[in-house]
Design an enzyme around this catalytic site. Sequence first.
Site, PDB file in Angstrom:
ATOM      1  CD  GLU A 143      10.756  11.509  12.491  1.00  0.00           C
ATOM      2  OE1 GLU A 143       9.583  11.089  12.563  1.00  0.00           O
ATOM      3  OE2 GLU A 143      11.684  10.842  12.005  1.00  0.00           O
ATOM      4  CD  GLU A 188      12.912  -0.417  10.496  1.00  0.00           C
ATOM      5  OE1 GLU A 188      13.418   0.522  11.148  1.00  0.00           O
ATOM      6  OE2 GLU A 188      13.353  -1.576  10.524  1.00  0.00           O
ATOM      7  CE  LYS A 195      -1.664   2.628   3.144  1.00  0.00           C
ATOM      8  NZ  LYS A 195      -1.396   3.898   2.461  1.00  0.00           N
ATOM      9  CB  CYS A 209      13.410   7.749   9.809  1.00  0.00           C
ATOM     10  SG  CYS A 209      14.082   6.549   8.664  1.00  0.00           S
TER      11      CYS A 209
HETATM   12  P1  NAD Z   1       1.986   8.164   8.608  1.00  0.00           P
HETATM   13  O1  NAD Z   1       2.787   7.334   9.517  1.00  0.00           O
HETATM   14  O2  NAD Z   1       0.630   8.550   9.064  1.00  0.00           O
HETATM   15  O3  NAD Z   1       1.805   7.397   7.197  1.00  0.00           O
HETATM   16  C1  NAD Z   1       2.740   6.462   6.673  1.00  0.00           C
HETATM   17  C2  NAD Z   1       1.978   5.379   5.900  1.00  0.00           C
HETATM   18  O4  NAD Z   1       1.131   4.667   6.783  1.00  0.00           O
HETATM   19  C3  NAD Z   1       1.044   5.893   4.804  1.00  0.00           C
HETATM   20  O5  NAD Z   1       0.997   4.938   3.764  1.00  0.00           O
HETATM   21  C4  NAD Z   1      -0.295   5.951   5.509  1.00  0.00           C
HETATM   22  O6  NAD Z   1      -1.371   5.891   4.602  1.00  0.00           O
HETATM   23  C5  NAD Z   1      -0.224   4.710   6.366  1.00  0.00           C
HETATM   24  N1  NAD Z   1      -1.015   4.702   7.582  1.00  0.00           N
HETATM   25  C6  NAD Z   1      -1.150   5.681   8.498  1.00  0.00           C
HETATM   26  N2  NAD Z   1      -1.908   5.264   9.528  1.00  0.00           N
HETATM   27  C7  NAD Z   1      -2.247   3.986   9.259  1.00  0.00           C
HETATM   28  C8  NAD Z   1      -3.015   2.996   9.955  1.00  0.00           C
HETATM   29  N3  NAD Z   1      -3.587   3.260  11.126  1.00  0.00           N
HETATM   30  N4  NAD Z   1      -3.157   1.781   9.388  1.00  0.00           N
HETATM   31  C9  NAD Z   1      -2.582   1.492   8.193  1.00  0.00           C
HETATM   32  N5  NAD Z   1      -1.855   2.384   7.495  1.00  0.00           N
HETATM   33  C10 NAD Z   1      -1.682   3.617   8.026  1.00  0.00           C
HETATM   34  O7  NAD Z   1       2.839   9.421   8.231  1.00  0.00           O
HETATM   35  P2  NAD Z   1       2.342  10.821   7.596  1.00  0.00           P
HETATM   36  O8  NAD Z   1       1.020  11.272   8.157  1.00  0.00           O
HETATM   37  O9  NAD Z   1       2.429  10.723   6.140  1.00  0.00           O
HETATM   38  O10 NAD Z   1       3.475  11.803   8.142  1.00  0.00           O
HETATM   39  C11 NAD Z   1       3.379  12.322   9.457  1.00  0.00           C
HETATM   40  C12 NAD Z   1       4.720  12.367  10.149  1.00  0.00           C
HETATM   41  O11 NAD Z   1       5.240  11.039  10.243  1.00  0.00           O
HETATM   42  C13 NAD Z   1       5.838  13.103   9.428  1.00  0.00           C
HETATM   43  O12 NAD Z   1       5.810  14.443   9.639  1.00  0.00           O
HETATM   44  C14 NAD Z   1       7.052  12.442  10.001  1.00  0.00           C
HETATM   45  O13 NAD Z   1       7.419  13.007  11.222  1.00  0.00           O
HETATM   46  C15 NAD Z   1       6.634  11.052  10.220  1.00  0.00           C
HETATM   47  N6  NAD Z   1       7.092  10.135   9.148  1.00  0.00           N
HETATM   48  C16 NAD Z   1       8.168   9.377   9.432  1.00  0.00           C
HETATM   49  C17 NAD Z   1       8.655   8.511   8.482  1.00  0.00           C
HETATM   50  C18 NAD Z   1       9.850   7.672   8.770  1.00  0.00           C
HETATM   51  O14 NAD Z   1      10.440   7.091   7.865  1.00  0.00           O
HETATM   52  N7  NAD Z   1      10.254   7.560  10.009  1.00  0.00           N
HETATM   53  C19 NAD Z   1       8.059   8.421   7.231  1.00  0.00           C
HETATM   54  C20 NAD Z   1       6.931   9.208   6.972  1.00  0.00           C
HETATM   55  C21 NAD Z   1       6.466  10.052   7.950  1.00  0.00           C
END
Ligand code: NAD
Length: 485
Positions: free
Chosen positions: A383, A250, A176, A284
């Site tokens: 972060e 991760e 996804k 990250c």
């Molecule tokens: P997020 O964690 O909400 O989303 C990442 C992925 O997970 C996306 O594909 C999203 O659709 C999916 N997702 C989110 N909640 C889910 C759930 N409950 N069940 C299944 N899938 C789910 O991240 P975001 O909202 O895009 O970004 C927010 C913050 O997250 C950023 O500002 C950053 O600080 C952090 N982030 C960190 C990383 C990393 O590699 N550590 C990557 C992206 C974002």
Amino acid sequence: MHVHEKFFIGGEWVSPAGTGTLEVRSPATDEVVGSVPDATSADMDRAVAAAREAFDHGPWPTMTPAERADVMTAVSAELQARTEDLTKLISLEMGAPYIFSMFGHVISATAVLDYYAGLAREYAFEEYRPGMLGNSIVRKEPVGVVAGIIPWNVPLFITMLKLGPALAAGATMVVKPAPETPLDAYVLAEVLESCGLPPGVVNIVPAGREVGEHLVRHDGIDKIAFTGSTAAGRKIGAIAGEQLKRVTLELGGKSAAIILDDAVLDEVVPQLLPAALMNNGQACVAQTRILASRGRYDEVAEALAEAVRAFKVGDPLDPATECGPLVAERQRERVEGYIEAGKQAGARIAVGGGRPAGLDRGWYVDPTLFVDVDNSMVIAQEEIFGPVLSLIPYGDEDEAVRIANDSDYGLSGSVWTGDVDHGVDIARKVRTGTYQVNLLDMEFGAPFGGFKSSGVGRELGPEGLEAYLEHKSIYVPLDHQPTLR
Ligand code: NAD
């Protein structure tokens, strides 16, 4: 325009059950550059059924590892042939600077796939262990059907951190992609289709959070592989705990780079800065807390300020650009909120803090250096996921280690020193899953992952393959010498 109207499910291009679309906007211009269908739960059900069928009845799990490796190598070669297109596409959809997009996103992704193809060829999927009452065959079998939940920040590479070991293990997968960055996944689907991957082994279905959670909870899923925010990771981890699914998380980081007094600043800064601001600060592993001794604080502040000021902000498609825009307007709002919080807490902006002049479209912020930062401030604890650095003073080395460890996160860190052995001693004291001494690196043969709130489990290395394997012990009589596969 990159317009896609179907999903890749069961080896075919399948029409969506619903009518929703995900618009992809260039973070540099806010123009729509593509669209894909937005999956519903019914689409996810179909994808899981295809992956289930491929796992339960298809050839993939029972093919020899070498046969699987041949397909993986073919996929990697085809992706490599499309490096330039993929590089541009990823810069377009998420704003990574062209050079980082090429090396950090695309070439790294194919290198991970190559690494796992190589490991599949040599890994002992069955071992023989002599025992007391009987002997054991220890078999490592594929975990089953995997849900791969991908974030927007390094979409192709993070997909490959999951797909590489899953394919090597003989697992099948529903991927996804994040709603912000689904376009590169369509290139991957085309390549998988052209390389003879059996139907249903990999299914690619972009969707938002809610449908993502439907995938995670799905009865047909055996393992969840997630990269993203710690908040979403906690939620997914809770679901996995409740349902006893295997899970790899991760999550975020707030890594500390310790500059020791014997480090040569002219050598440190050109390496540390790209490590701190990589991918427009949306990484990250970004080294966003920089620790300098009080004795050298002003000197380090000056050197860093000069380098941050010179960091070239601009169009991600321009190969000279070092920092592009943030992925979306909401991400810029979030980063600007942190910059405000830093000012309110009493930290001082040495460079940046605003929006770059002349870049009126897109979600740009200035690369920003805060000085006089105390590690208890929000900007040093949370972060930010943008190009914002905090310079924190320390008294002696013990205090530097204490500050580095004073974090909920534990993903990465670095030390910069004239004595590598001494740097390794420091590395032993910092509670993070990876650590870098005098360089910016991520080695694909070594495990990658987080201590504390940075995650659960490891990707990369043989440990990353084992996260997609179940161990089975078969006991046989003492006088039986089995043939291993
Ligand atoms: P997020 O964690 O909400 O989303 C990442 C992925 O997970 C996306 O594909 C999203 O659709 C999916 N997702 C989110 N909640 C889910 C759930 N409950 N069940 C299944 N899938 C789910 O991240 P975001 O909202 O895009 O970004 C927010 C913050 O997250 C950023 O500002 C950053 O600080 C952090 N982030 C960190 C990383 C990393 O590699 N550590 C990557 C992206 C974002």
